[in-house]
Design a protein around this motif. Structure first.
Motif, PDB file in Angstrom:
ATOM      1  N   LEU A  18       0.830  -1.208   0.000  1.00  0.00           N
ATOM      2  CA  LEU A  18       0.000   0.000   0.000  1.00  0.00           C
ATOM      3  C   LEU A  18       0.862   1.256   0.000  1.00  0.00           C
ATOM      4  N   VAL A  19       1.909   1.266   0.810  1.00  0.00           N
ATOM      5  CA  VAL A  19       2.805   2.430   0.860  1.00  0.00           C
ATOM      6  C   VAL A  19       3.532   2.590  -0.470  1.00  0.00           C
ATOM      7  N   GLU A  20       3.971   1.480  -1.054  1.00  0.00           N
ATOM      8  CA  GLU A  20       4.642   1.545  -2.352  1.00  0.00           C
ATOM      9  C   GLU A  20       3.711   2.098  -3.422  1.00  0.00           C
ATOM     10  N   MET A  21       2.463   1.641  -3.414  1.00  0.00           N
ATOM     11  CA  MET A  21       1.489   2.145  -4.378  1.00  0.00           C
ATOM     12  C   MET A  21       1.251   3.641  -4.167  1.00  0.00           C
ATOM     13  N   TRP A  22       1.152   4.065  -2.913  1.00  0.00           N
ATOM     14  CA  TRP A  22       0.953   5.481  -2.597  1.00  0.00           C
ATOM     15  C   TRP A  22       2.112   6.315  -3.156  1.00  0.00           C
ATOM     16  N   ASN A  23       3.329   5.821  -2.967  1.00  0.00           N
ATOM     17  CA  ASN A  23       4.507   6.550  -3.442  1.00  0.00           C
ATOM     18  C   ASN A  23       4.578   6.603  -4.966  1.00  0.00           C
ATOM     19  N   ARG A  24       3.931   5.662  -5.644  1.00  0.00           N
ATOM     20  CA  ARG A  24       3.889   5.658  -7.101  1.00  0.00           C
ATOM     21  C   ARG A  24       2.738   6.497  -7.651  1.00  0.00           C
ATOM     22  N   GLY A  25       1.938   7.095  -6.769  1.00  0.00           N
ATOM     23  CA  GLY A  25       0.903   8.014  -7.220  1.00  0.00           C
ATOM     24  C   GLY A  25      -0.525   7.519  -7.106  1.00  0.00           C
ATOM     25  N   ARG A  27      -4.008   6.634  -5.201  1.00  0.00           N
ATOM     26  CA  ARG A  27      -4.656   7.277  -4.074  1.00  0.00           C
ATOM     27  C   ARG A  27      -5.640   6.326  -3.399  1.00  0.00           C
ATOM     28  N   PHE A  28      -6.392   6.827  -2.436  1.00  0.00           N
ATOM     29  CA  PHE A  28      -7.169   5.980  -1.534  1.00  0.00           C
ATOM     30  C   PHE A  28      -8.147   5.045  -2.236  1.00  0.00           C
ATOM     31  N   ASP A  29      -8.789   5.493  -3.295  1.00  0.00           N
ATOM     32  CA  ASP A  29      -9.727   4.614  -4.004  1.00  0.00           C
ATOM     33  C   ASP A  29      -9.011   3.384  -4.556  1.00  0.00           C
ATOM     34  N   SER A  30      -7.852   3.606  -5.147  1.00  0.00           N
ATOM     35  CA  SER A  30      -7.084   2.501  -5.700  1.00  0.00           C
ATOM     36  C   SER A  30      -6.542   1.594  -4.605  1.00  0.00           C
ATOM     37  N   LEU A  31      -6.126   2.195  -3.491  1.00  0.00           N
ATOM     38  CA  LEU A  31      -5.621   1.393  -2.375  1.00  0.00           C
ATOM     39  C   LEU A  31      -6.721   0.508  -1.805  1.00  0.00           C
ATOM     40  N   ARG A  32      -7.911   1.053  -1.708  1.00  0.00           N
ATOM     41  CA  ARG A  32      -9.043   0.276  -1.190  1.00  0.00           C
ATOM     42  C   ARG A  32      -9.394  -0.870  -2.138  1.00  0.00           C
ATOM     43  N   LEU A  33      -9.340  -0.621  -3.449  1.00  0.00           N
ATOM     44  CA  LEU A  33      -9.585  -1.685  -4.420  1.00  0.00           C
ATOM     45  C   LEU A  33      -8.530  -2.780  -4.313  1.00  0.00           C
ATOM     46  N   TYR A  34      -7.289  -2.395  -4.119  1.00  0.00           N
ATOM     47  CA  TYR A  34      -6.218  -3.372  -3.959  1.00  0.00           C
ATOM     48  C   TYR A  34      -6.454  -4.218  -2.705  1.00  0.00           C
ATOM     49  N   LEU A  35      -6.814  -3.556  -1.616  1.00  0.00           N
ATOM     50  CA  LEU A  35      -7.097  -4.276  -0.372  1.00  0.00           C
ATOM     51  C   LEU A  35      -8.250  -5.251  -0.558  1.00  0.00           C
ATOM     52  N   ASP A  36      -9.306  -4.822  -1.209  1.00  0.00           N
ATOM     53  CA  ASP A  36     -10.453  -5.708  -1.444  1.00  0.00           C
ATOM     54  C   ASP A  36     -10.054  -6.922  -2.281  1.00  0.00           C
TER      55      ASP A  36
END
Length: 82
Positions: A18-25, A27-36
């Motif tokens: 999640l942190v790596e994805m955040w650093n690559r740009g 945001r929260f919607d995409s992080l939530r989709l990844y978590l799901d």
């Protein structure tokens, strides 16, 4: 709090991603989709017990919505050596 070693390993991998994805740009919607998607894969593979997946989901969701986990570090001022 997570106590099972397998669940903790999944939590660490998940939060690092999640942190790596955040650093690559991303945001929260995409992080939530990844978590799901990650949790859905765990449910399909039966890698963890359902109650462990539920606890992992709670902890990971708490991690995502804690703004201190995704703050950009302040650049250190350069000191002049004169």
């Amino acid at each position: 709090m997570l106590q099972d070693t397998q669940t903790i390993r999944h939590y660490q991998k998940l939060t690092d991603s999640l942190v790596e994805m955040w650093n690559r740009g991303y945001r929260f919607d995409s992080l939530r989709l990844y978590l799901d998607g990650y949790l859905a894969a765990l449910r399909q593979s039966n890698a963890l017990e359902p109650y462990q997946i539920h606890r992992l989901e709670e902890e990971a969701t708490r991690y995502i919505y804690d703004p201190s986990n995704f703050e950009l570090p302040e650049p250190e001022p350069e000191s002049d050596y004169y």
